[in-house]
Scaffold this motif. Structure first.
Motif, PDB file in Angstrom:
ATOM      1  N   LYS A  62       0.826  -1.211   0.000  1.00  0.00           N
ATOM      2  CA  LYS A  62       0.000   0.000   0.000  1.00  0.00           C
ATOM      3  C   LYS A  62       0.856   1.255   0.000  1.00  0.00           C
ATOM      4  O   LYS A  62       0.410   2.327  -0.424  1.00  0.00           O
ATOM      5  N   TRP A  63       2.106   1.110   0.491  1.00  0.00           N
ATOM      6  CA  TRP A  63       3.000   2.264   0.503  1.00  0.00           C
ATOM      7  C   TRP A  63       3.636   2.466  -0.868  1.00  0.00           C
ATOM      8  O   TRP A  63       3.994   1.510  -1.551  1.00  0.00           O
ATOM      9  N   SER A  64       3.797   3.741  -1.259  1.00  0.00           N
ATOM     10  CA  SER A  64       4.582   4.119  -2.433  1.00  0.00           C
ATOM     11  C   SER A  64       5.060   5.541  -2.196  1.00  0.00           C
ATOM     12  O   SER A  64       4.607   6.230  -1.268  1.00  0.00           O
ATOM     13  N   TRP A  65       5.968   6.019  -3.048  1.00  0.00           N
ATOM     14  CA  TRP A  65       6.430   7.406  -2.893  1.00  0.00           C
ATOM     15  C   TRP A  65       5.278   8.383  -3.090  1.00  0.00           C
ATOM     16  O   TRP A  65       5.281   9.475  -2.511  1.00  0.00           O
ATOM     17  N   ALA A  66       4.288   7.992  -3.888  1.00  0.00           N
ATOM     18  CA  ALA A  66       3.141   8.865  -4.123  1.00  0.00           C
ATOM     19  C   ALA A  66       2.052   8.683  -3.070  1.00  0.00           C
ATOM     20  O   ALA A  66       1.164   9.527  -2.956  1.00  0.00           O
ATOM     21  N   ASN A  67       2.120   7.597  -2.308  1.00  0.00           N
ATOM     22  CA  ASN A  67       1.089   7.284  -1.308  1.00  0.00           C
ATOM     23  C   ASN A  67       1.786   6.744  -0.057  1.00  0.00           C
ATOM     24  O   ASN A  67       1.829   5.542   0.183  1.00  0.00           O
ATOM     25  N   GLN A  68       2.354   7.629   0.734  1.00  0.00           N
ATOM     26  CA  GLN A  68       3.208   7.251   1.862  1.00  0.00           C
ATOM     27  C   GLN A  68       2.361   6.965   3.101  1.00  0.00           C
ATOM     28  O   GLN A  68       2.235   7.787   4.003  1.00  0.00           O
ATOM     29  N   VAL A  69       1.800   5.748   3.117  1.00  0.00           N
ATOM     30  CA  VAL A  69       0.908   5.333   4.192  1.00  0.00           C
ATOM     31  C   VAL A  69       1.522   4.155   4.947  1.00  0.00           C
ATOM     32  O   VAL A  69       2.402   3.462   4.437  1.00  0.00           O
ATOM     33  N   GLN A  73       8.256   2.276   4.857  1.00  0.00           N
ATOM     34  CA  GLN A  73       8.571   2.433   3.440  1.00  0.00           C
ATOM     35  C   GLN A  73       9.078   1.085   2.934  1.00  0.00           C
ATOM     36  O   GLN A  73       9.985   0.492   3.511  1.00  0.00           O
TER      37      GLN A  73
END
Length: 288
Positions: A62-69, A73
């Motif tokens: 679910k984490w990405s550089w565009a969606n840092q949730v 990381q």
């Protein structure tokens, strides 16, 4: 009714509040309030990486550089799916840790190369804006291995390290050493051994906390085995270049290649991962 007082307890930094009532009150009207002299909780969890909110390791996707949730990381890994490298289970945690619901098994396999590098690696980075790189903080984790997919004693493994490697664990033969193998698990500051176990034995949980004073450039080590409370085994060492941007502590392992020693699958088990400030929590697993 006789006079009485009631203590209400709150999380740090409030401590507790004492409410006073007198014997003439029929409606329990508040007369006065004062902070009471009961000690508040000393430590405060700045970042929680204990995997308690994960249904499976697929949640890392679910984490990405565009969606840092989420708490981590997830980008330092091989070309395979996440379950090739990280899996979660109650069987993977320190059984003495009653706070963690599950632990994580990290695997180095034939695909565990990141960005075309020759080093095998699988690592997670804390995803947080908390001040984990300022003041004095404690980086907690427990680690274990098993006989199945045992890490090689013939190669250097860098474990739970910062990008500048000012403090870290190392296992196996270290580049430049004499001989072919090294079974020791070592803790280092600035690439110098400050503490070690002569042998990293299977099926034993080793509990660590890095005591890092980012302001004073000092690092110490707390350690215990199994379910025992942490104790300081190395007082803070000075002259350490404690530099971090708060996004460069690597939970996991990096294995350096070595000619003549082929790769085999290796498993590492992690549990009770969190960062706190204040006074250290010595109980395994940390605060609830």
């Amino acid at each position: 009714m006789p006079s009485l007082s009631i203590d209400l307890f709150f999380p740090k930094p409030l401590g507790c509040l004492r409410l006073f009532f007198n014997d003439k009150m029929k409606t329990s009207t508040l007369l006065a309030a004062a902070f009471c002299g009961v000690a508040a909780v000393e430590g405060a969890v700045l970042w929680d990486g204990r995997f308690n909110d994960f249904t499976s390791s697929a949640d890392l996707n679910k984490w990405s550089w565009a969606n840092q949730v989420g708490p981590y990381q997830y980008y330092i890994h091989g070309s395979g799916t996440v379950n090739r490298y990280i899996n979660l289970s109650p069987d993977y945690k320190n059984p003495n840790d009653t706070v963690s619901k599950q632990g994580a098994r990290f695997t180095l396999d034939s695909t565990a190369y990141w960005n075309g590098q020759t080093m095998r690696r699988i690592e997670l980075i804390p995803q947080t804006k908390a001040a984990i790189n300022r003041g004095k903080v404690f980086y907690h984790f427990s680690i274990s291995r098993r006989d199945t997919n045992a890490p090689s004693v013939n190669k250097e493994h860098q474990i739970c390290f910062f990008e500048s490697h000012f403090t870290e664990l190392k296992y196996g033969w270290i580049s430049g050493e004499q001989g072919a193998a090294n079974p020791a698990l070592q803790w280092m500051t600035n690439q110098r051994t400050q503490w070690k176990l002569s042998e990293w034995k299977a099926n034993v949980w080793h509990n660590f906390a890095y005591e890092i004073d980012f302001s004073g450039n000092r690092v110490g080590l707390w350690y215990s085995e199994g379910g025992a409370d942490l104790k300081q085994v190395v007082a803070p060492v000075g002259g350490v270049s404690t530099s971090s941007n708060g996004q460069d502590w690597h939970l996991g392992v990096l294995e350096l290649p070595r000619s003549g020693y082929p790769n085999t699958n290796e498993d590492y088990y992690f549990s009770g991962v969190f960062i706190e400030d204040g006074a250290i929590t010595t109980k395994i697993g940390g605060p609830a």
